[in-house]
Scaffold this motif. Sequence first.
Motif, PDB file in Angstrom:
ATOM      1  N   UNK A  57      25.004  -9.020  -8.578  1.00 57.60           N
ATOM      2  CA  UNK A  57      23.917  -8.303  -9.154  1.00 57.60           C
ATOM      3  C   UNK A  57      23.824  -6.799  -8.683  1.00 57.60           C
ATOM      4  N   UNK A  58      24.261  -6.672  -7.529  1.00 62.10           N
ATOM      5  CA  UNK A  58      24.060  -5.211  -6.855  1.00 62.10           C
ATOM      6  C   UNK A  58      25.628  -5.021  -6.397  1.00 62.10           C
ATOM      7  N   UNK A  59      26.403  -4.519  -7.177  1.00 57.95           N
ATOM      8  CA  UNK A  59      27.962  -4.290  -6.936  1.00 57.95           C
ATOM      9  C   UNK A  59      27.957  -3.292  -5.630  1.00 57.95           C
ATOM     10  N   UNK A  60      27.145  -2.314  -5.345  1.00 56.35           N
ATOM     11  CA  UNK A  60      27.134  -1.312  -4.590  1.00 56.35           C
ATOM     12  C   UNK A  60      25.988  -1.076  -3.887  1.00 56.35           C
ATOM     13  N   UNK A  61      25.966  -1.087  -2.735  1.00 62.75           N
ATOM     14  CA  UNK A  61      24.586  -1.031  -1.830  1.00 62.75           C
ATOM     15  C   UNK A  61      24.901   0.088  -0.669  1.00 62.75           C
ATOM     16  N   UNK A  62      24.145   1.062  -0.546  1.00 59.31           N
ATOM     17  CA  UNK A  62      24.387   2.273   0.171  1.00 59.31           C
ATOM     18  C   UNK A  62      23.799   1.614   1.693  1.00 59.31           C
ATOM     19  N   UNK A  63      24.439   2.232   2.785  1.00 58.55           N
ATOM     20  CA  UNK A  63      23.957   1.784   3.976  1.00 58.55           C
ATOM     21  C   UNK A  63      22.455   1.862   4.281  1.00 58.55           C
ATOM     22  N   UNK A  70      38.405  -5.916  11.448  1.00 59.35           N
ATOM     23  CA  UNK A  70      38.259  -4.388  11.315  1.00 59.35           C
ATOM     24  C   UNK A  70      38.609  -4.109   9.875  1.00 59.35           C
ATOM     25  N   UNK A  71      39.279  -4.906   9.090  1.00 58.44           N
ATOM     26  CA  UNK A  71      39.558  -4.673   7.592  1.00 58.44           C
ATOM     27  C   UNK A  71      38.204  -4.683   7.009  1.00 58.44           C
ATOM     28  N   UNK A  72      37.141  -5.546   7.403  1.00 66.09           N
ATOM     29  CA  UNK A  72      35.837  -5.462   6.920  1.00 66.09           C
ATOM     30  C   UNK A  72      35.004  -4.434   7.263  1.00 66.09           C
ATOM     31  N   UNK A  73      35.439  -4.021   8.390  1.00 65.52           N
ATOM     32  CA  UNK A  73      34.666  -2.948   8.895  1.00 65.52           C
ATOM     33  C   UNK A  73      34.965  -1.632   7.924  1.00 65.52           C
ATOM     34  N   UNK A  74      36.176  -1.500   7.733  1.00 70.13           N
ATOM     35  CA  UNK A  74      36.496  -0.333   6.789  1.00 70.13           C
ATOM     36  C   UNK A  74      36.054  -0.415   5.529  1.00 70.13           C
ATOM     37  N   UNK A  75      36.121  -1.732   5.166  1.00 69.24           N
ATOM     38  CA  UNK A  75      35.842  -1.767   3.505  1.00 69.24           C
ATOM     39  C   UNK A  75      34.292  -1.529   3.428  1.00 69.24           C
ATOM     40  N   UNK A  76      33.640  -1.667   4.477  1.00 70.08           N
ATOM     41  CA  UNK A  76      31.998  -1.603   4.338  1.00 70.08           C
ATOM     42  C   UNK A  76      31.607  -0.249   4.849  1.00 70.08           C
ATOM     43  N   UNK A  80      20.330   2.319  11.130  1.00 67.68           N
ATOM     44  CA  UNK A  80      19.858   3.235  10.283  1.00 67.68           C
ATOM     45  C   UNK A  80      18.632   2.673   9.373  1.00 67.68           C
ATOM     46  N   UNK A  81      18.983   1.611   9.049  1.00 67.60           N
ATOM     47  CA  UNK A  81      17.811   0.743   8.268  1.00 67.60           C
ATOM     48  C   UNK A  81      16.499   0.721   9.043  1.00 67.60           C
TER      49      UNK A  81
END
Length: 599
Positions: free
Chosen positions: A256-262, A438-444, A29-30
Amino acid sequence: MYDYAQVHVLYTIPPAIALTIVLGPLFTRRDIFKLGFLLAVAVTYTIPWDSYLIRTGVWTYPSDVILGPKLFDIPAEELFFFVIQTYITTCLQILSNKSVVTATFLRNEEDRRDAVGRSLKNWKCAGQIIFGLCSVLPIVAHGGQSTGTYMKLILGWSAPVLLVLWTFAYQLLVALPWTKTWLPVFIPTLYLWVIDTLALRRGTWCIESDTKLGIQVWPHLDIEEAVFFLVTNTLVVWGSFAYDNAVAVLDAFPDLFPSVAGTPSPASLLQALFLPTSEYDTARIQSLQNALAVLARKSRSFYLASGVFTGRLRIDLILLYAFCRIADDLIDDAPSSEEGDMWVQHFSNFLDSVYSTEHDPERFEQALAPFPAKAQSILVSLPTSKLPPEPLYSLLDGFRIDQQFLRGGPQQGLPIQTFSNLERYASCVAATIGELCLSLVYQHNPDRLTDEAVQQKCLAAGGQMGRALQYVNIVRDVATDAQGGRCYIPNEWFSNPSATSPDMHNQEVAHHRKLILDIAFDTYAKNRDAIEDLPRYAQGGVRVAVESYMEIGRILRERMQQGKPLDFTGGGKKGRASVPRSRRIWVGWKTMAGWRGPT
């Protein structure tokens, strides 16, 4: 007739198609956002300048070489050139930097411990002075003579933008290898020089002689044209790196940036670009550098697959896998079972301190103290807040099973007596890693919409797939494991189970290796369809990770069928089987393109 259109048909469209075929399966996407943004900027910024050059007669197009449609006096073919050149050059930059973890090249220039970071200040200032002078030069050199007008217009149009891009991207442009930064500039530039030479010689477009300096790089290629294509490709590549720099800052520093969009918004990208480098977390950057170094040395298959993941998921997976490799090295390479047990306890203490509800900083520091400095930096950055503790503790149980081999003792004391023992061992050391990944996959997951039943199904399949990959690992390493006093083939399978050291090269062992490999492929075949139920943004990376490792199994199976020895390397030497780099890349690309490996 219509020579300009033929230039595109013969010379620009074919490489664009080729790059699309090669890079298409790898687009994220990026990548698509960056490509679209650069195309929009390139076209809108170039149209006024190009239109001015045509209206003032700096360059012209004979009426019989163009199709006819124009925008602001710019032929349609010329407008298409803006698009196709930007597309080709951007694709080359994306392709050449797929393997780069950009965040590891960021530097805090105020950190006294970082000599490289401090030197970047000088590079930044030098570049700003050079491009600042180039921006002013066309104004200062302006006069009544038309000679040199074209070069002045090139500098006046490009230098201010180069100044801005250098200011935003200089860290990457200086720190990255030249093959990542300048090769994507030089390759299309040289190619376009050749095309331009052919077009000028044929009269497809013409430059007014009075506006030129009269210098040629080679016959029919004026210095202005050479500089123009060099500058435009540099603008595109530097624009790409400015975007990459912004994204790297967003991904690298969750504090510094707690949330970053895909796909980060333009506002967040600008916020990252304007963040002072003095706020970069040096310890965080060093932990990523150390983790990536461990991965590059110890797991080439996962290192390849990591390039397909993006953003913070990629960073967290690298940290997780580096943690696993460090634990494996410290515990497995211990000279005695007592020291191995000690390292298992150190890791257990670390997990206890991390997952404790008390969040005691002193206890955490004490748990870190026994580890080497580089290991400490990775442990500190391990994304434990996104990882369930149970699989990590189970991983330590797997290391405890390994330590039983070092304790010696009677044959019945060996840990892998039955296939159930082997399943439990593979579950501890590999199924756990599948579950953690897979836990990281679902977290992100950027889409955040996940059916709970589907998620549990995928986690279970991930555990099974982890076991399959571990079985491949066991088959590959029979000989090297035996040298270390270990045998993961169930003891009850041997015709003489009381033997303390079975011959690892006889036909019986070869039969057992084939049996375990068959189980691995059967498990893989039953669970690989679950990958299609994962969040779409992670499917490709998981496929590549699995297929890259299963390719080792395919090489082993091929050699079994051909009657060749299994204990070798890609170079043909004795040791562990491995997949040659070119084959890993080919498998990775085919996997991303939708190819499914044989079972």
